[in-house]
Design a protein around this motif. Structure first.
Motif, PDB file in Angstrom:
ATOM      1  N   ALA A   1      36.440  19.761  16.792  1.00 57.12           N
ATOM      2  CA  ALA A   1      36.553  19.029  15.470  1.00 57.12           C
ATOM      3  C   ALA A   1      35.150  18.661  14.867  1.00 57.12           C
ATOM      4  N   ASN A   2      34.029  18.554  15.841  1.00 54.54           N
ATOM      5  CA  ASN A   2      32.741  18.142  15.162  1.00 54.54           C
ATOM      6  C   ASN A   2      31.795  19.258  15.178  1.00 54.54           C
ATOM      7  N   LEU A   3      31.990  20.269  15.851  1.00 51.27           N
ATOM      8  CA  LEU A   3      31.001  21.368  15.755  1.00 51.27           C
ATOM      9  C   LEU A   3      31.395  22.145  14.913  1.00 51.27           C
ATOM     10  N   PRO A   4      30.422  22.613  13.904  1.00 50.91           N
ATOM     11  CA  PRO A   4      30.666  23.812  12.977  1.00 50.91           C
ATOM     12  C   PRO A   4      30.811  25.088  13.549  1.00 50.91           C
ATOM     13  N   PRO A   5      31.634  26.205  12.872  1.00 55.31           N
ATOM     14  CA  PRO A   5      31.925  27.288  13.582  1.00 55.31           C
ATOM     15  C   PRO A   5      30.765  28.183  14.263  1.00 55.31           C
ATOM     16  N   ASP A   6      29.682  28.006  13.612  1.00 55.39           N
ATOM     17  CA  ASP A   6      28.417  28.755  14.115  1.00 55.39           C
ATOM     18  C   ASP A   6      27.906  28.242  15.629  1.00 55.39           C
ATOM     19  N   LEU A   7      28.255  26.961  15.860  1.00 56.77           N
ATOM     20  CA  LEU A   7      27.902  26.171  16.999  1.00 56.77           C
ATOM     21  C   LEU A   7      28.853  25.927  18.018  1.00 56.77           C
ATOM     22  N   GLN A   8      30.352  26.442  17.698  1.00 52.93           N
ATOM     23  CA  GLN A   8      31.248  26.457  18.721  1.00 52.93           C
ATOM     24  C   GLN A   8      30.830  27.052  20.172  1.00 52.93           C
ATOM     25  N   GLY A   9      30.313  27.966  20.176  1.00 51.16           N
ATOM     26  CA  GLY A   9      29.682  28.629  21.233  1.00 51.16           C
ATOM     27  C   GLY A   9      28.660  27.815  22.129  1.00 51.16           C
ATOM     28  N   SER A  10      28.257  26.843  21.684  1.00 47.38           N
ATOM     29  CA  SER A  10      27.062  26.036  22.297  1.00 47.38           C
ATOM     30  C   SER A  10      27.472  25.015  22.909  1.00 47.38           C
ATOM     31  N   ALA A  11      28.727  24.729  23.195  1.00 45.56           N
ATOM     32  CA  ALA A  11      29.426  23.659  23.911  1.00 45.56           C
ATOM     33  C   ALA A  11      30.703  24.266  24.673  1.00 45.56           C
ATOM     34  N   VAL A  12      30.833  23.929  25.856  1.00 51.03           N
ATOM     35  CA  VAL A  12      31.847  24.068  26.655  1.00 51.03           C
ATOM     36  C   VAL A  12      32.133  22.812  27.456  1.00 51.03           C
ATOM     37  N   VAL A  13      33.738  22.914  27.643  1.00 49.38           N
ATOM     38  CA  VAL A  13      34.209  21.702  28.312  1.00 49.38           C
ATOM     39  C   VAL A  13      34.715  22.020  29.490  1.00 49.38           C
ATOM     40  N   SER A  14      34.216  21.091  30.695  1.00 49.61           N
ATOM     41  CA  SER A  14      34.440  21.753  32.159  1.00 49.61           C
ATOM     42  C   SER A  14      35.063  20.404  32.892  1.00 49.61           C
ATOM     43  N   GLU A  15      36.033  20.579  33.756  1.00 48.54           N
ATOM     44  CA  GLU A  15      36.412  19.481  34.842  1.00 48.54           C
ATOM     45  C   GLU A  15      35.251  19.312  35.780  1.00 48.54           C
ATOM     46  N   LEU A  16      34.688  18.136  36.213  1.00 45.12           N
ATOM     47  CA  LEU A  16      33.770  17.718  37.222  1.00 45.12           C
ATOM     48  C   LEU A  16      34.216  16.403  37.599  1.00 45.12           C
ATOM     49  N   THR A  17      34.617  16.127  38.885  1.00 43.10           N
ATOM     50  CA  THR A  17      34.846  14.887  39.641  1.00 43.10           C
ATOM     51  C   THR A  17      33.423  14.707  40.386  1.00 43.10           C
ATOM     52  N   TRP A  18      32.528  13.743  40.122  1.00 43.06           N
ATOM     53  CA  TRP A  18      31.313  13.691  40.987  1.00 43.06           C
ATOM     54  C   TRP A  18      31.568  13.950  42.478  1.00 43.06           C
ATOM     55  N   GLY A  19      30.693  14.866  42.917  1.00 37.00           N
ATOM     56  CA  GLY A  19      30.399  14.974  44.353  1.00 37.00           C
ATOM     57  C   GLY A  19      31.514  16.171  44.849  1.00 37.00           C
ATOM     58  N   GLU A  20      32.228  16.497  43.913  1.00 29.83           N
ATOM     59  CA  GLU A  20      33.470  17.452  44.591  1.00 29.83           C
ATOM     60  C   GLU A  20      33.419  18.752  43.630  1.00 29.83           C
ATOM     61  N   GLY A  21      33.583  19.898  44.384  1.00 28.41           N
ATOM     62  CA  GLY A  21      33.428  21.283  43.869  1.00 28.41           C
ATOM     63  C   GLY A  21      32.225  21.650  43.093  1.00 28.41           C
ATOM     64  N   LEU A  22      30.997  20.921  43.643  1.00 27.30           N
ATOM     65  CA  LEU A  22      29.782  21.220  43.033  1.00 27.30           C
ATOM     66  C   LEU A  22      29.124  22.820  42.844  1.00 27.30           C
ATOM     67  N   GLU A  23      29.949  23.545  43.946  1.00 29.59           N
ATOM     68  CA  GLU A  23      29.579  24.822  44.178  1.00 29.59           C
ATOM     69  C   GLU A  23      29.943  25.658  42.851  1.00 29.59           C
ATOM     70  N   ARG A  24      30.603  25.122  42.267  1.00 30.83           N
ATOM     71  CA  ARG A  24      31.228  26.047  40.832  1.00 30.83           C
ATOM     72  C   ARG A  24      30.130  25.824  39.716  1.00 30.83           C
ATOM     73  N   TYR A  25      29.071  24.848  39.880  1.00 29.74           N
ATOM     74  CA  TYR A  25      27.964  24.861  38.979  1.00 29.74           C
ATOM     75  C   TYR A  25      26.486  25.221  39.711  1.00 29.74           C
ATOM     76  N   PRO A  26      25.918  25.826  39.009  1.00 35.00           N
ATOM     77  CA  PRO A  26      24.622  26.340  39.594  1.00 35.00           C
ATOM     78  C   PRO A  26      23.610  25.280  39.994  1.00 35.00           C
ATOM     79  N   THR A  27      23.154  25.415  41.325  1.00 36.86           N
ATOM     80  CA  THR A  27      22.022  24.508  41.976  1.00 36.86           C
ATOM     81  C   THR A  27      20.939  24.412  40.993  1.00 36.86           C
ATOM     82  N   GLY A  28      20.616  23.281  40.668  1.00 38.03           N
ATOM     83  CA  GLY A  28      19.379  23.340  39.582  1.00 38.03           C
ATOM     84  C   GLY A  28      19.433  24.254  38.287  1.00 38.03           C
ATOM     85  N   GLY A  29      20.796  24.056  37.882  1.00 36.57           N
ATOM     86  CA  GLY A  29      20.981  24.935  36.677  1.00 36.57           C
ATOM     87  C   GLY A  29      20.833  24.541  35.305  1.00 36.57           C
ATOM     88  N   PHE A  30      20.401  23.220  35.279  1.00 34.90           N
ATOM     89  CA  PHE A  30      20.470  22.604  34.011  1.00 34.90           C
ATOM     90  C   PHE A  30      18.849  21.768  33.926  1.00 34.90           C
TER      91      PHE A  30
END
Length: 218
Positions: A108-137
């Motif tokens: 609702a809050n990002l204009p169409p040209d920026l929709q690809g700039s944000a993704v939503v993902s499930e994360l519970t701290w300390g669990e399944g961290l292998e799904r996210y790149p180590t040092g990836g951010f």
């Protein structure tokens, strides 16, 4: 992080948070963020720490353009949305029950040209961290996520996993109890931590943390 159910009249001082939406203007955009305290509790309202972190990001003290950012405990998504509007590629995370509201707010809050700039993902701290790149951010964002002492070890593990060696963690919080300073002490064992902003009216601190350089054996 925690999903606390709503109980009628249990927290009268927080009545302003029971509104179905909150309105802001950041990055030259009018934002309307849906809230759902009754169903999702603290995960679905905009807290002062999120607003102050957005203020700090808008000040331009951190270069966001083209940077890979991830928000922990994103809740309504305000911080991640503002980071995307300011040029970052953002992953907004929270526990599974909060994701529908979070996704709706991003859409609702990002204009169409920026929709690809944000993704939503499930994360519970300390669990399944292998799904996210180590040092990836380049930037790890968190607003008012330091409040459950039982999660501190997992939160610190998650920060270490996600943050790049040259990246930074930005945490916005109110120092309420000894547990809050205890977490900062825990962080200082793994990161260089400094306070970079304080909003006096809202009594919110913003801390920037960078990974400590590995010690060299002489």
């Amino acid at each position: 992080m925690a999903l606390v159910p709503y109980t009628q009249n249990s927290v009268p001082a927080l009545s302003k948070l029971h509104s179905s939406s909150a309105h802001f203007r950041f990055a030259n955009h009018d934002l309307r963020v849906a809230q759902d305290w009754r169903q999702l509790g603290v995960a679905a309202v905009v807290w002062d720490a999120a607003v102050v972190l957005c203020v700090y990001l808008e000040m331009g003290q951190v270069d966001l353009k083209g940077k890979a950012a991830i928000e922990l405990g994103a809740g309504t998504g305000l911080v991640g949305i503002v980071a995307a509007l300011l040029g970052a590629k953002v992953t907004l995370t929270d526990r599974e029950p909060a994701l529908d509201l979070l996704s709706a707010n991003v859409k609702a809050n990002l204009p169409p040209d920026l929709q690809g700039s944000a993704v939503v993902s499930e994360l519970t701290w300390g669990e399944g961290l292998e799904r996210y790149p180590t040092g990836g951010f380049d930037l790890v964002l968190g607003a008012d996520i330091v409040y459950l002492e039982s999660t501190f070890v997992q939160l610190l593990q998650t920060l270490e996993h996600l943050c790049s060696d040259c990246g930074a963690v930005l945490l916005a919080c109110r120092i309420r109890y000894q547990r809050d300073t205890d977490f900062l002490s825990m962080m200082k064992q793994r990161f260089t931590v400094q306070e970079v902003f304080y909003h006096q009216e809202r009594d919110i601190h913003v801390y920037k943390a960078s990974k400590l350089s590995p010690k060299m054996d002489l």
